[in-house]
Structures are given as C-alpha cells and as structure tokens.
Design a protein around this motif. Sequence first.
Motif, mmCIF file in Angstrom:
data_model
loop_
_atom_site.group_PDB
_atom_site.id
_atom_site.type_symbol
_atom_site.label_atom_id
_atom_site.label_comp_id
_atom_site.label_asym_id
_atom_site.label_seq_id
_atom_site.Cartn_x
_atom_site.Cartn_y
_atom_site.Cartn_z
ATOM 1 N N ARG A 188 -18.290 -33.561 6.657
ATOM 2 C CA ARG A 188 -17.257 -32.726 7.276
ATOM 3 C C ARG A 188 -17.857 -31.713 8.241
ATOM 4 N N GLY A 189 -19.074 -31.288 7.969
ATOM 5 C CA GLY A 189 -19.726 -30.290 8.799
ATOM 6 C C GLY A 189 -19.983 -29.007 8.047
ATOM 7 N N VAL A 190 -21.228 -28.560 8.018
ATOM 8 C CA VAL A 190 -21.633 -27.341 7.319
ATOM 9 C C VAL A 190 -22.363 -26.441 8.305
ATOM 10 N N ASP A 191 -21.943 -25.191 8.383
ATOM 11 C CA ASP A 191 -22.653 -24.246 9.247
ATOM 12 C C ASP A 191 -23.948 -23.769 8.604
ATOM 13 N N ILE A 192 -23.868 -23.340 7.347
ATOM 14 C CA ILE A 192 -25.039 -22.797 6.650
ATOM 15 C C ILE A 192 -25.287 -23.625 5.403
ATOM 16 N N LEU A 193 -26.434 -24.295 5.355
ATOM 17 C CA LEU A 193 -26.796 -25.135 4.213
ATOM 18 C C LEU A 193 -27.856 -24.411 3.399
ATOM 19 N N ILE A 194 -27.584 -24.204 2.109
ATOM 20 C CA ILE A 194 -28.542 -23.576 1.194
ATOM 21 C C ILE A 194 -29.033 -24.668 0.252
ATOM 22 N N ALA A 195 -30.339 -24.915 0.214
ATOM 23 C CA ALA A 195 -30.819 -26.136 -0.426
ATOM 24 C C ALA A 195 -32.140 -25.955 -1.144
ATOM 25 N N CYS A 196 -32.329 -26.794 -2.172
ATOM 26 C CA CYS A 196 -33.647 -27.017 -2.762
ATOM 27 C C CYS A 196 -34.322 -28.142 -1.982
ATOM 28 N N PRO A 197 -35.641 -28.073 -1.796
ATOM 29 C CA PRO A 197 -36.311 -29.042 -0.926
ATOM 30 C C PRO A 197 -36.169 -30.499 -1.363
ATOM 31 N N GLY A 198 -36.274 -30.786 -2.678
ATOM 32 C CA GLY A 198 -36.282 -32.175 -3.129
ATOM 33 C C GLY A 198 -35.007 -32.925 -2.798
ATOM 34 N N ARG A 199 -33.858 -32.401 -3.190
ATOM 35 C CA ARG A 199 -32.589 -33.081 -2.919
ATOM 36 C C ARG A 199 -32.322 -33.157 -1.414
ATOM 37 N N ARG A 212 -18.738 -22.136 7.521
ATOM 38 C CA ARG A 212 -18.705 -22.836 6.243
ATOM 39 C C ARG A 212 -20.098 -22.928 5.642
ATOM 40 N N THR A 213 -20.177 -22.749 4.310
ATOM 41 C CA THR A 213 -21.447 -22.864 3.594
ATOM 42 C C THR A 213 -21.351 -23.997 2.577
ATOM 43 N N HIS A 214 -22.498 -24.509 2.181
ATOM 44 C CA HIS A 214 -22.536 -25.483 1.080
ATOM 45 C C HIS A 214 -23.944 -25.497 0.504
ATOM 46 N N THR A 215 -24.026 -25.927 -0.773
ATOM 47 C CA THR A 215 -25.307 -25.984 -1.467
ATOM 48 C C THR A 215 -25.740 -27.434 -1.691
ATOM 49 N N VAL A 216 -27.059 -27.618 -1.749
ATOM 50 C CA VAL A 216 -27.649 -28.926 -2.020
ATOM 51 C C VAL A 216 -28.788 -28.735 -3.013
ATOM 52 N N PHE A 217 -28.673 -29.356 -4.188
ATOM 53 C CA PHE A 217 -29.755 -29.327 -5.169
ATOM 54 C C PHE A 217 -29.580 -30.500 -6.112
ATOM 55 N N GLY A 218 -30.642 -30.806 -6.859
ATOM 56 C CA GLY A 218 -30.614 -31.932 -7.774
ATOM 57 C C GLY A 218 -29.961 -31.570 -9.094
ATOM 58 N N GLY A 219 -29.901 -32.575 -9.980
ATOM 59 C CA GLY A 219 -29.318 -32.363 -11.295
ATOM 60 C C GLY A 219 -27.827 -32.573 -11.347
ATOM 61 N N VAL A 220 -27.205 -32.777 -10.203
ATOM 62 C CA VAL A 220 -25.772 -33.064 -10.121
ATOM 63 C C VAL A 220 -25.582 -34.237 -9.171
ATOM 64 N N GLY A 221 -24.410 -34.844 -9.209
ATOM 65 C CA GLY A 221 -24.131 -35.954 -8.313
ATOM 66 C C GLY A 221 -24.157 -35.514 -6.860
ATOM 67 N N GLN A 222 -24.619 -36.399 -5.991
ATOM 68 C CA GLN A 222 -24.745 -36.034 -4.590
ATOM 69 C C GLN A 222 -23.458 -36.263 -3.802
ATOM 70 N N GLY A 223 -22.448 -36.879 -4.410
ATOM 71 C CA GLY A 223 -21.221 -37.191 -3.696
ATOM 72 C C GLY A 223 -20.574 -36.008 -2.993
ATOM 73 N N PRO A 224 -20.293 -34.898 -3.706
ATOM 74 C CA PRO A 224 -19.702 -33.740 -3.036
ATOM 75 C C PRO A 224 -20.594 -33.166 -1.934
ATOM 76 N N GLN A 225 -21.908 -33.234 -2.126
ATOM 77 C CA GLN A 225 -22.817 -32.727 -1.102
ATOM 78 C C GLN A 225 -22.758 -33.593 0.153
ATOM 79 N N VAL A 226 -22.722 -34.900 -0.035
ATOM 80 C CA VAL A 226 -22.623 -35.827 1.104
ATOM 81 C C VAL A 226 -21.298 -35.626 1.838
ATOM 82 N N SER A 227 -20.217 -35.475 1.087
ATOM 83 C CA SER A 227 -18.903 -35.281 1.710
ATOM 84 C C SER A 227 -18.865 -33.997 2.528
ATOM 85 N N ALA A 228 -19.423 -32.924 1.995
ATOM 86 C CA ALA A 228 -19.436 -31.657 2.719
ATOM 87 C C ALA A 228 -20.247 -31.766 4.003
#
Length: 482
Positions: free
Chosen positions: A125-136, A106-122
Amino acid sequence: MTTTFADLGVPTNLLAVLDAAGITVPTPIQAATLPDSLAGKDLLGRGRTGSGKTYAFALPVVARLAASGRRTSPRRPRALVLAPTRELVSQIEATLRPLAEAAGLRTHTVFGGVGQGPQVSALKRGVDILIACPGRLEDLIGQGHCDLAAVEVTVLDEADHMADLGFLPAVRRLLGQTPKGGQRMLFSATLDNAIDVLVKRFLEHPVVHEADSAQSPIAAMDHHVLHVTRDLRLPVLVDLASAPGRTVVFTRTKHGAKALARQLNRSGVPTVDLHGNLSQGARTRNMDAFHSGRATTLVATDIAARGIHVDDVALVVHADPPAEHKAYLHRSGRTARAGAAGTVITLMTDDQRSDVRALTRAAGVRPTTTKLAATNHPVLQELAPGARELPGGLVIDGADASGAGRPGRSGGGGRRGPKRPAGQGQRSKQTAKSSSKPSGQGGQGGQGSRRRSGGSGSGASGSRRRTGSGGGHSAASFSGRR
C-alpha cells in the motif's frame, strides 16, 4: 532561559503533538541534536538509554519527510529506522505514529516472530516511515516486497546493541541499499571500533553530539549490593517486589527468568517475564500487562536491558549479576530515566563477591554494600519504601504469566493483581493521590504513586499484607540455558 522545542525549529503541527503528550522541555540530547538533524545533516548522537533519543530522531524524520513533499510509492519507504529488538521497534513506532499522523504520513513495523502477511500488505500500500529489525527486513527485500532506493532519511538506533547482537553485517548491507545523498543518523550509547566503521563508511561529515553517556551513570541513580545467602535470594526478591511501584528484575538465562517469574507469581507478586523463548504474542501480552500496571514486576534476560522503555520503573534488581559492565549499565538504565530518580540493587552471594566488585568498578559505580541475614533488615524498607502487599499472581489466558498453568494460592495466587494506569508506579513512603501521566517521555508530566491493593473490579479479592518470607519457597536457581 529554558530552551523550547519551538526554539529548536520543530514545526508547529509537531509541537501540538508534543504538548498533548505533556512533553514541553527538551532533554539534553534533544536540545543538542535537533538543530542539526532538522537541517538535514548527518549526525552521530551518543546518549544513554532513557535520555530521550527516540524523539531526537523521530521529530526530524517526520519534519524532513513532510518538507520534501514527495509521494509514497508501493514497496518503497521514504524513511527507514533500524532497531535491534522487536520490543524497541514497537515502542519507536508508538512514539513516531502520532507525529507522522499529524503530518499525514504512514508508519509500519517489520520484525520476525510474526507472520509477514500484514507487513507485506502494508508495504504494498505504501509506507512513509518503516521501523524494522534487520533480519526480517532483509528477508522481505530478498522476496521483492521492499526496496530501499527511495529512502530519504535513515536512522540506526541502539547501534552498539546491534553490534552486540551480531547484526552489523546485515546493517551494513541495508545501509548500502539506501541512496548516498540521503540523510543518515546514528544513535548509540557507546562508540567502539565496530560503530566507528559504520560512521566512517555511511555518514558524510557527521556532527557529533553527546549527552548522558552510558559510561557516566547519573546522580539520580542509587546503586546498592545486597550480600545474601542463596536461600535468601527469593525471599528478598519477594519483599522488594511487593513494595509499591514497578520493578524490573534481571536474570542471565531464559530458564532462570521463566522460573523466577513463576515463583514470584506463586508468592503473590503479579509478575510477567520477557525472554527469547516467548512467542511474539506472549511478549506483547506480557509487556501490555506491565505497561498497564496489571503486572507490577517484569523478570527479563538482557533482551530487555536495551529494548524496553518504561519510564516509571523505580527499582531495578540484578538477581543474577551480569557478565560484563556494559550489560550492568544498560540493565540499570531501565530506571532513573529522563531525569527521574531510581534505585539499582545487585544480589550477591559469597562466591560472586570478586566478580561483582570487578563489575561495579568497570561500570564506574560505587555501590553501598549491605549484608543481610533475614528479610526484616531495615535496608529493604529504605530501598523499596511502602507497605508490602501481595495481591496475587497474574493470570493471562488461564495461565500464569510464564505460561506454566494457574499458579498456586500462596498470596492469592491465580487471581489478577490490581490494574493501575501507566505512570503511577513511583515509590514513596506514603501513599499519594494518583495522577495520570502521558506516555512518551519519562520525567515530564505528573507522577503519582499507589499502593498495591485488590480494588473492586480488578479481579482481586483484596490486598494481603506480607507476613512470610516468600511463600515458603526455596531459593530460585536463576540459571540455566540462555
């Protein structure tokens, strides 16, 4: 003999994903790095944008996680990919997702400018590969939503752009939270002192590979300077952008990008803009329009020079010459990707001559300079072949793509331009039969071309041949606050 992905050691299930996307021949950076990265070695890969770096790290990330057989636990990703911009994070995830799904990851993204709710929920649940911007990502870690202690593979993409944007302190803190025994890969177009510090601190005995350095512009990229008066800049841009194919136009400032996108839409060119003043939702909508072909021109600040991967851009125009040569090279890298040909044009006024001369010299390019007195100069047809057509400015949610309300009617403004499948934007002197091209890796798959026209069902009222010089607008002032 041609090297294949199978020769390099890519697992069979991932080969099937590549084949389905029409990706069969490794690019030089992929061929150079994959044997070492698949073997688990720390790695420093240097290659210009468009050289295929995303697959160079996406394939080993998925293969290494699948081979380790460890299970994902809540809030503890198994692989971390850090990138400097939201757009690049999203595009990396789009490349990674099919590979990960083939391996049951499973993959998921993390970045600012959007609500963090879906990112926190993912993450919960557990994420294998997290693709992210450093700040968020740092924010989520500080709130207890993410822990990097279980990361097996870490990738830092566009490391030099991270440095340019001031992200290196955050990157150092994040890398310091990943296990020392994990594999780490760093990809960068250039290697300066700031990047060298990261390499020495976090990579253990790294192997170094270089292909298509950003300091070595490829031969397939033609560089031109058009010497124009200020009043002629907008008409020239309208002429170039109204030729067949995708065009990316760069300005120095956010205000300039918004103003120019509005003027191009009002002149009948379906255009979207991309800059820091846009909300994440607007960025996504505008990029979707550009990818799909509803917008044929993208006007952007330097935020897009490294963060936007669109493989079939045939023309890049520096409406405002950049301040330094690295920005020139990375802006120009939006075209001539993965072996395809491309053209780069810089508009230059009298007062910019010395700056442009110094800029191109530092970038290591020798552009062809042409002085224009009008838009009927034959060089414009040479640089952007094909019939000029103005199907009408793009409308998204009842406003033009700059969010400025419904554009004027010069050139059919206010109506949507034609919808073209992605990958059908290569310029040609004659209209060719379109052929679909799989997304992912430019230059590997069929490329077609199509003239801009108001096809049935597209919301356009038919095509319109260009007869004026920009709808009668005065020259744009492509400047303002950054």
